[in-house]
Scaffold this active site. Structure first.
Site, PDB file in Angstrom:
ATOM      1  N   GLU A 175      10.212  -5.620  16.884  1.00 48.94           N
ATOM      2  CA  GLU A 175       9.942  -3.959  16.532  1.00 48.94           C
ATOM      3  C   GLU A 175       9.062  -3.968  17.964  1.00 48.94           C
ATOM      4  OE1 GLU A 175       6.946  -4.662  12.529  1.00 48.94           O
ATOM      5  OE2 GLU A 175       9.381  -4.493  11.665  1.00 48.94           O
ATOM      6  N   ARG A 231      10.003  -8.275   6.108  1.00 45.66           N
ATOM      7  CA  ARG A 231       9.680  -9.002   7.538  1.00 45.66           C
ATOM      8  C   ARG A 231      11.219  -8.298   7.809  1.00 45.66           C
ATOM      9  NH1 ARG A 231       5.484  -7.814   7.666  1.00 45.66           N
ATOM     10  NH2 ARG A 231       3.280  -9.521   7.709  1.00 45.66           N
ATOM     11  N   HIS A 291       6.722   0.349   9.777  1.00 46.13           N
ATOM     12  CA  HIS A 291       6.805  -0.973   9.353  1.00 46.13           C
ATOM     13  C   HIS A 291       5.036   0.066   9.053  1.00 46.13           C
ATOM     14  CE1 HIS A 291       5.616  -5.170   9.727  1.00 46.13           C
ATOM     15  NE2 HIS A 291       4.952  -4.884   9.043  1.00 46.13           N
TER      16      HIS A 291
HETATM   17  C1  DGY Z   1       1.117  -7.136   6.187  1.00 48.77           C
HETATM   18  O1  DGY Z   1       0.197  -6.854   5.561  1.00 48.77           O
HETATM   19  O2  DGY Z   1       1.918  -8.459   6.599  1.00 48.77           O
HETATM   20  C2  DGY Z   1       2.054  -5.572   6.300  1.00 48.77           C
HETATM   21  O3  DGY Z   1       3.319  -5.795   6.672  1.00 48.77           O
HETATM   22  C3  DGY Z   1       1.330  -5.842   7.843  1.00 48.77           C
HETATM   23  O4  DGY Z   1       1.506  -5.864   8.769  1.00 48.77           O
END
Ligand code: DGY
Length: 335
Positions: A271, A242, A290
Site C-alpha cells: 500500500e 490485509r 484503506h
Molecule cells: C486496523 O485497525 O487494523 C485497520 O485496518 C486500520 O489499519
C-alpha cells in the site's frame, strides 16, 4: 513517581494528548501525516512507550534503536506490523484497538459490496461526464448491476467484525451466510443462521466473498488462483483485511478473464498500489485507500483506546488490550 517518556509518531486529537500528558512525558511528531521511519528511529533512544498508527514496522532494527522501550501501542486492530518474536525476546509489550471499530468497518464492507454490485463509482463517473442522456443510460442493460439482497454471503474470518457484517447482511439484506473460521462461532450460527463451512464451500456457494481474516503466517496468500477458480463467475470478492491475504496477481487475472465478476478492495499489497497497477484500471473493481475504520468518531475512539492501552501497559495493568501473542510478557510467564 517519574512519568515515563513516550513518543507519539502521528498527531492525536487534543483530548487524547491531554490524557497522555497527565500520565507521561510526551513528545509528538508535529509534521503532517506520520513521522518517517528515519525520524522515528532517531526519536526512540529514550522512549519507554510508543504510540503509533497501524502500519510502521516494529522490527529488530527499530528495537535496537530503542533500548528503553517497554510498550508499543498501535492505533489499529491489525498488528501484523509487529515482529512478535523480536518484541517477545526484548520484552516489549504490544497493544491494539479491537472492538471500537467493528461497526465502522462492517459498514464499509457493506458499502463495498453495494458499490461493486451496483457499480456505483462507475455510474457516478458516467453521470458526471455528462454521458447520461434521455433514452440512453440508466435503462440500458449495459449499466445494470447485480442484487445484494437475499444473495449468499461468505465470510472468511468470523471475528467481531465478521459478526457485525453478518448482522447487517442477514438482518438487513436477508442474505444467507456461510463462514470459514479456525473455530466455530455458535452465537453467529444461532443469531444469523450462519453455516460453518470449508473454505472451498464458502468460495463456491457465495455471491459475495468477504475476506476479514487477520494477516498471520497461516493466512498469508491464503486466496490464490485455484481459489478464485472455485467462485461463481457472477460473484464478487471483497477484501477489507490485509492485501497480503490474497495473491493479487491471481485476483487481477480472475477479474480480467471473467472468472469472477468484480471486486471491492480497501487493502493492497503493498500500500498504496503503484499508479500503473492493473487493479486501478479495471472498471469492475471498486478501490478505496484503506479507510475501513476511518470515520472521525471511530478514529478518535481508537486513538483514545490506544492511549489508555499504552499508559496501562507502562503501569503494568494487565486489563489493557495486549495482543494475545505477547500477553505472557505482562503476566510475567515464560512464552
Ligand atoms: C486496523 O485497525 O487494523 C485497520 O485496518 C486500520 O489499519
Amino acid at each position: 513517581m517519574k512519568k515515563p517518556n513516550i513518543y507519539i509518531s502521528k498527531p492525536v486529537p487534543p483530548e487524547v494528548l491531554s490524557y497522555l500528558e497527565e500520565h507521561a512525558s510526551c513528545r509528538m511528531w508535529d509534521g503532517t501525516g506520520t513521522a518517517s521511519r528515519e525520524r522515528l528511529l532517531s526519536e526512540l533512544e529514550s522512549a519507554e512507550g510508543l504510540l503509533m498508527p497501524g502500519g510502521g514496522l516494529i522490527d529488530r532494527e527499530l528495537l535496537d534503536r530503542a533500548p528503553n522501550l517497554r510498550a508499543v501501542s498501535s492505533i489499529s486492530v491489525g498488528y501484523n506490523h509487529f515482529d512478535l518474536d523480536a518484541m517477545s525476546e526484548r520484552g516489549v509489550i504490544g497493544t491494539h484497538t479491537p472492538s471500537v471499530l467493528d461497526d465502522t468497518v462492517a459498514d464499509l464492507v457493506l458499502a463495498l459490496m453495494l458499490s461493486a454490485a451496483r457499480r456505483i463509482p462507475e455510474l457516478d463517473a458516467f453521470v458526471k461526464r455528462g454521458e447520461w442522456q434521455r433514452g440512453k443510460g440508466l435503462a440500458e442493460d449495459a449499466n445494470f448491476g447485480s442484487d445484494v439482497h437475499h444473495r449468499t454471503l461468505g465470510v472468511i474470518g468470523m471475528g467481531r467484525i465478521g459478526e457485525a457484517i453478518a448482522q447487517r447482511a442477514v438482518l438487513g439484506f436477508g442474505m444467507k451466510l456461510h463462514y470459514y473460521n479456525r473455530s466455530r462461532k455458535p452465537e453467529a450460527e444461532e443469531r444469523y443462521g450462519a453455516v460453518y463451512s470449508s473454505l472451498e464451500e464458502v468460495l463456491s456457494v457465495s455471491d459475495f466473498v468477504v475476506m476479514m481474516t487477520p494477516l498471520t503466517p497461516e493466512t498469508n496468500r491464503m486466496i490464490r488462483k485455484e481459489h478464485f477458480a472455485l467462485m461463481k463467475p457472477s460473484a464478487f470478492f471483497i477484501n477489507a483485511s490485509r492485501g497480503q491475504t490474497v495473491d493479487e496477481e491471481a485476483l487481477v487475472e480472475a477479474l480480467q478473464t471473467g472468472v469472477i465478476r468484480g471486486a471491492g478492495l480497501d487493502v493492497y499489497d503493498p500500500e498504496p498500489p503503484r499508479g500503473d497497477h492493473p487493479l486501478l484500471k479495471l472498471p469492475n473493481v471498486v478501490t478505496l485507500p484503506h479507510i475501513g475504520s476511518a470515520t472521525h468518531a471511530t478514529r478518535f475512539d481508537m486513538a483514545m483506546l490506544a492511549a489508555r492501552n499504552l499508559i496501562g501497559a507502562l503501569q503494568g495493568d494487565q486489563q489493557v488490550h495486549i495482543v494475545p501473542e505477547l500477553r505472557h510478557l505482562a503476566e510475567g510467564k515464560p512464552e
